[in-house]
Motif scaffolding. Structure first.
Motif: not given
Length: 126
Positions: A89-98
């Motif tokens: 996504l172009p906005f502040e979301r990031s994948p998380s293993f947790a």
């Protein structure tokens, strides 16, 4: 309690679609729109609840169609897929293993919950 399982099976496909929409909205909206709650690990709890509901409803939709392992695989894949999409996504979301782990734990709980309630429902009918 027994009527609850019968109702959830009867209307599961509608609730499932609604629940998927809630998950998608909650997980893919911009992070600045996510409410800031000061409870430790609340986001992991929310992920678990999302996937308890997702897997429970998917189990209700598919309880006569395929094995629960396949239902679990779909739920885990959906959760991991959303995490991957967050990274794109172009906005502040990031994948998380947790987050993916919390999704998986919720999916397992959802399967177990459905099995327990469905079994109780079948025992009470006989």
């Amino acid at each position: 309690m027994i009527k609850l399982i019968d109702i959830s099976i009867k209307y599961a496909k509608y609730f499932f679609v609604l629940w998927c929409g809630i998950i998608l909205y909650g997980c893919l909206m911009p992070s600045n729109e996510v409410p800031n709650v000061r409870i430790p690990n609340i986001d992991k709890i929310v992920h678990m609840v999302f996937y308890i509901g997702f897997t429970y409803l998917l189990s209700a939709v598919s309880y006569k169609k395929w094995k629960k392992r396949f239902t679990l695989l779909i739920a885990i894949s959906f959760g991991i897929g959303i995490e991957v999409i967050q990274g794109l996504l172009p906005f502040e979301r990031s994948p998380s293993f947790a987050d993916a782990a919390a999704n998986t734990i919720g999916a397992i709980i959802g399967i177990i919950l459905f099995k327990i309630l469905y079994k109780k429902s079948q025992l009470s009918k006989s």
